[in-house]
Design an enzyme around this catalytic site. Structure first.
Site, PDB file in Angstrom:
ATOM      1  N   TYR A  54      19.598  38.553   0.130  1.00  0.00           N
ATOM      2  CA  TYR A  54      19.618  39.997  -0.148  1.00  0.00           C
ATOM      3  C   TYR A  54      19.462  40.822   1.130  1.00  0.00           C
ATOM      4  O   TYR A  54      19.999  41.936   1.206  1.00  0.00           O
ATOM      5  CB  TYR A  54      18.579  40.363  -1.225  1.00  0.00           C
ATOM      6  CG  TYR A  54      19.061  39.894  -2.578  1.00  0.00           C
ATOM      7  CD1 TYR A  54      19.997  40.630  -3.295  1.00  0.00           C
ATOM      8  CD2 TYR A  54      18.657  38.665  -3.096  1.00  0.00           C
ATOM      9  CE1 TYR A  54      20.495  40.175  -4.504  1.00  0.00           C
ATOM     10  CE2 TYR A  54      19.145  38.203  -4.314  1.00  0.00           C
ATOM     11  CZ  TYR A  54      20.068  38.964  -5.010  1.00  0.00           C
ATOM     12  OH  TYR A  54      20.584  38.502  -6.199  1.00  0.00           O
ATOM     13  N   ARG A  57      22.989  41.065   2.270  1.00  0.00           N
ATOM     14  CA  ARG A  57      23.765  42.013   1.454  1.00  0.00           C
ATOM     15  C   ARG A  57      23.316  43.460   1.696  1.00  0.00           C
ATOM     16  O   ARG A  57      24.118  44.384   1.709  1.00  0.00           O
ATOM     17  CB  ARG A  57      23.656  41.646  -0.030  1.00  0.00           C
ATOM     18  CG  ARG A  57      24.376  40.329  -0.323  1.00  0.00           C
ATOM     19  CD  ARG A  57      24.413  40.022  -1.796  1.00  0.00           C
ATOM     20  NE  ARG A  57      25.044  41.060  -2.576  1.00  0.00           N
ATOM     21  CZ  ARG A  57      24.896  41.205  -3.893  1.00  0.00           C
ATOM     22  NH1 ARG A  57      24.122  40.360  -4.555  1.00  0.00           N
ATOM     23  NH2 ARG A  57      25.503  42.166  -4.532  1.00  0.00           N
ATOM     24  N   GLN A  89      27.199  48.351 -12.174  1.00  0.00           N
ATOM     25  CA  GLN A  89      26.589  47.032 -12.024  1.00  0.00           C
ATOM     26  C   GLN A  89      26.319  46.753 -10.549  1.00  0.00           C
ATOM     27  O   GLN A  89      25.694  45.758 -10.209  1.00  0.00           O
ATOM     28  CB  GLN A  89      27.540  45.948 -12.553  1.00  0.00           C
ATOM     29  CG  GLN A  89      27.857  46.055 -14.012  1.00  0.00           C
ATOM     30  CD  GLN A  89      29.057  45.201 -14.381  1.00  0.00           C
ATOM     31  OE1 GLN A  89      28.933  44.034 -14.735  1.00  0.00           O
ATOM     32  NE2 GLN A  89      30.239  45.760 -14.267  1.00  0.00           N
ATOM     33  N   ASP A  92      24.895  48.258  -4.440  1.00  0.00           N
ATOM     34  CA  ASP A  92      25.050  49.091  -3.246  1.00  0.00           C
ATOM     35  C   ASP A  92      24.800  50.557  -3.610  1.00  0.00           C
ATOM     36  O   ASP A  92      24.693  50.904  -4.783  1.00  0.00           O
ATOM     37  CB  ASP A  92      26.456  48.897  -2.625  1.00  0.00           C
ATOM     38  CG  ASP A  92      27.582  49.377  -3.539  1.00  0.00           C
ATOM     39  OD1 ASP A  92      27.559  50.558  -3.956  1.00  0.00           O
ATOM     40  OD2 ASP A  92      28.498  48.589  -3.836  1.00  0.00           O
ATOM     41  N   HIS A 106      21.933  46.973 -12.705  1.00  0.00           N
ATOM     42  CA  HIS A 106      21.505  45.735 -12.045  1.00  0.00           C
ATOM     43  C   HIS A 106      20.586  45.987 -10.853  1.00  0.00           C
ATOM     44  O   HIS A 106      20.432  45.119  -9.997  1.00  0.00           O
ATOM     45  CB  HIS A 106      22.729  44.914 -11.599  1.00  0.00           C
ATOM     46  CG  HIS A 106      23.485  44.297 -12.740  1.00  0.00           C
ATOM     47  ND1 HIS A 106      24.732  43.715 -12.603  1.00  0.00           N
ATOM     48  CD2 HIS A 106      23.164  44.165 -14.048  1.00  0.00           C
ATOM     49  CE1 HIS A 106      25.139  43.257 -13.778  1.00  0.00           C
ATOM     50  NE2 HIS A 106      24.215  43.518 -14.675  1.00  0.00           N
ATOM     51  N   CYS A 114       7.446  44.999  -6.903  1.00  0.00           N
ATOM     52  CA  CYS A 114       6.330  44.046  -6.852  1.00  0.00           C
ATOM     53  C   CYS A 114       6.311  43.235  -8.142  1.00  0.00           C
ATOM     54  O   CYS A 114       6.185  43.802  -9.233  1.00  0.00           O
ATOM     55  CB  CYS A 114       5.006  44.772  -6.674  1.00  0.00           C
ATOM     56  SG  CYS A 114       3.597  43.635  -6.723  1.00  0.00           S
ATOM     57  N   SER A 174      35.113  42.454 -13.815  1.00  0.00           N
ATOM     58  CA  SER A 174      35.864  41.339 -14.402  1.00  0.00           C
ATOM     59  C   SER A 174      35.568  41.131 -15.880  1.00  0.00           C
ATOM     60  O   SER A 174      36.256  40.367 -16.543  1.00  0.00           O
ATOM     61  CB  SER A 174      35.544  40.049 -13.646  1.00  0.00           C
ATOM     62  OG  SER A 174      34.167  39.750 -13.766  1.00  0.00           O
ATOM     63  N   ASN A 198      41.847  48.523 -13.000  1.00  0.00           N
ATOM     64  CA  ASN A 198      41.522  47.293 -12.269  1.00  0.00           C
ATOM     65  C   ASN A 198      42.727  46.881 -11.422  1.00  0.00           C
ATOM     66  O   ASN A 198      43.862  47.224 -11.736  1.00  0.00           O
ATOM     67  CB  ASN A 198      41.161  46.166 -13.264  1.00  0.00           C
ATOM     68  CG  ASN A 198      40.374  45.036 -12.621  1.00  0.00           C
ATOM     69  OD1 ASN A 198      40.818  44.432 -11.648  1.00  0.00           O
ATOM     70  ND2 ASN A 198      39.197  44.755 -13.156  1.00  0.00           N
TER      71      ASN A 198
HETATM   72  P1  OAD Z   1      33.548  40.444 -10.247  1.00  0.00           P
HETATM   73  O1  OAD Z   1      33.639  39.865  -8.870  1.00  0.00           O
HETATM   74  O2  OAD Z   1      33.264  39.530 -11.371  1.00  0.00           O
HETATM   75  O3  OAD Z   1      34.916  41.198 -10.593  1.00  0.00           O
HETATM   76  C1  OAD Z   1      35.490  42.087  -9.679  1.00  0.00           C
HETATM   77  C2  OAD Z   1      36.640  42.794 -10.378  1.00  0.00           C
HETATM   78  O4  OAD Z   1      37.132  43.790  -9.507  1.00  0.00           O
HETATM   79  C3  OAD Z   1      37.836  41.882 -10.730  1.00  0.00           C
HETATM   80  O5  OAD Z   1      38.232  42.139 -12.074  1.00  0.00           O
HETATM   81  C4  OAD Z   1      38.920  42.308  -9.738  1.00  0.00           C
HETATM   82  O6  OAD Z   1      40.231  42.231 -10.308  1.00  0.00           O
HETATM   83  C5  OAD Z   1      38.543  43.752  -9.484  1.00  0.00           C
HETATM   84  N1  OAD Z   1      38.956  44.251  -8.157  1.00  0.00           N
HETATM   85  C6  OAD Z   1      38.916  43.609  -6.965  1.00  0.00           C
HETATM   86  N2  OAD Z   1      39.343  44.408  -5.983  1.00  0.00           N
HETATM   87  C7  OAD Z   1      39.655  45.600  -6.554  1.00  0.00           C
HETATM   88  C8  OAD Z   1      40.169  46.842  -6.062  1.00  0.00           C
HETATM   89  N3  OAD Z   1      40.430  47.032  -4.765  1.00  0.00           N
HETATM   90  N4  OAD Z   1      40.391  47.840  -6.953  1.00  0.00           N
HETATM   91  C9  OAD Z   1      40.125  47.665  -8.281  1.00  0.00           C
HETATM   92  N5  OAD Z   1      39.646  46.522  -8.804  1.00  0.00           N
HETATM   93  C10 OAD Z   1      39.412  45.499  -7.947  1.00  0.00           C
HETATM   94  O7  OAD Z   1      32.484  41.648 -10.161  1.00  0.00           O
HETATM   95  P2  OAD Z   1      31.691  42.372 -11.334  1.00  0.00           P
HETATM   96  O8  OAD Z   1      32.520  42.472 -12.565  1.00  0.00           O
HETATM   97  O9  OAD Z   1      31.126  43.609 -10.772  1.00  0.00           O
HETATM   98  O10 OAD Z   1      25.567  40.539 -11.238  1.00  0.00           O
HETATM   99  O11 OAD Z   1      30.522  41.343 -11.580  1.00  0.00           O
HETATM  100  C11 OAD Z   1      29.544  41.650 -12.532  1.00  0.00           C
HETATM  101  C12 OAD Z   1      28.217  41.081 -12.113  1.00  0.00           C
HETATM  102  O12 OAD Z   1      28.349  39.704 -11.795  1.00  0.00           O
HETATM  103  C13 OAD Z   1      27.633  41.668 -10.834  1.00  0.00           C
HETATM  104  O13 OAD Z   1      26.937  42.869 -11.044  1.00  0.00           O
HETATM  105  C14 OAD Z   1      26.703  40.597 -10.367  1.00  0.00           C
HETATM  106  C15 OAD Z   1      27.641  39.430 -10.554  1.00  0.00           C
HETATM  107  O14 OAD Z   1      27.088  38.194 -10.677  1.00  0.00           O
HETATM  108  C16 OAD Z   1      24.380  40.034 -10.814  1.00  0.00           C
HETATM  109  O15 OAD Z   1      24.214  39.609  -9.684  1.00  0.00           O
HETATM  110  C17 OAD Z   1      23.306  40.042 -11.855  1.00  0.00           C
END
Ligand code: OAD
Length: 235
Positions: A54, A57, A89, A92, A106, A114, A174, A198
């Site tokens: 972290y 990140r 989610q 940042d 998230h 803490c 996703s 997307n």
């Molecule tokens: P993912 O990495 O699962 O999905 C990213 C999505 O963004 C995909 O559907 C891509 O097609 C899309 N994408 C990528 N580049 C893009 C762009 N330039 N413009 C538009 N879309 C784009 O990420 P999340 O869905 O955010 O949780 O993941 C959900 C959660 O899973 C996160 O919050 C995190 C992760 O594990 C925790 O850590 C608890």
């Protein structure tokens, strides 16, 4: 009354700001295992490793700037006559950097929590394995992020917002992680129109009434322009 829009954002909206996504090719979860860095068990087993992940990140996020998609959503929130709620989610701070107000389901990289007394404070750039809590002194400071197996924040409020919305929009996510992945179904059950923006079709694209494909930096400002010029959420 003007339309209420509820927007869910995921890692895809920050991709063009240089922050990696999780599940795309080369995504974060292809480089590190969730069970090594993003669960309470991982933190109990190896706090140094988890803090290091972290810290890395947090440094990346601190060096990133909002892109046109973040700016467009902030503009929508400011100029749309109805209510615009952004639920993210992402951990940042790029929505806020663009001037938007968001619900972080998230958690946030720039906050510390803490584990002993639940006190929250601004995270230092580098958190240590036994980060002391400024309130109770316990060496129990952790990133204020939600790990797998933990309950995301604001869930009740989000359920109420979804039920009362006119339009639900999912951007750059996703649809693989619940409960956020289920928001589209919750919205549909409440009779709310749904739109997905997307880069590509997602696993849950079929659940949406409409979807638009392309990079967030292009399709989000384009959609926002249509909403603001038409005065209606449908764009
Ligand atoms: P993912 O990495 O699962 O999905 C990213 C999505 O963004 C995909 O559907 C891509 O097609 C899309 N994408 C990528 N580049 C893009 C762009 N330039 N413009 C538009 N879309 C784009 O990420 P999340 O869905 O955010 O949780 O993941 C959900 C959660 O899973 C996160 O919050 C995190 C992760 O594990 C925790 O850590 C608890």
């Amino acid at each position: 009354m003007a339309d209420t829009i509820v927007i869910l954002t995921g890692a895809g909206i920050s991709a063009e700001s240089g922050l990696g996504t999780f599940r795309d090719t080369d995504g974060l979860w292809s480089k590190v295992r969730i069970e090594d860095v993003a669960t309470p068990e991982a933190f109990a087993r190896d706090p140094a490793r988890v803090q290091e992940f972290y810290n890395m990140r947090r440094a990346q996020a601190a060096g990133a700037a909002p892109n046109p998609a973040h700016h467009a959503l902030a503009r929508l929130q400011r100029d749309h006559p109805g209510r615009v709620v952004i639920v993210t989610q992402n951990v940042d701070g790029l929505h806020e950097a663009a001037g938007a107000t968001v619900l972080h389901m998230h958690g946030a990289l720039d906050r510390a929590l803490c584990a002993a007394c639940d006190h929250r404070w601004p995270a230092p750039a580098e958190m240590r394995p036994e980060e002391p809590c400024p309130a109770c002194g316990a060496p129990a400071g952790r990133p204020d992020v939600v790990w797998f197996g933990e309950m995301p924040h604001h869930m009740e409020e989000i359920a109420e917002l979804l039920a009362a919305a006119d339009l639900f929009v999912a951007i750059g996510t996703s649809g693989q992680v619940y409960p956020a992945a289920g928001f589209v179904q919750e919205a549909r059950l409440a009779g709310v129109e749904t739109l997905e923006l997307n880069l590509a079709e997602s696993d849950v694209s079929a659940a949406f009434d409409r979807h638009e494909i392309g990079p967030a930096s292009e399709i989000v400002p384009d959609w926002v322009d249509r909403v603001l010029s038409g005065g209606r959420a449908r764009g």
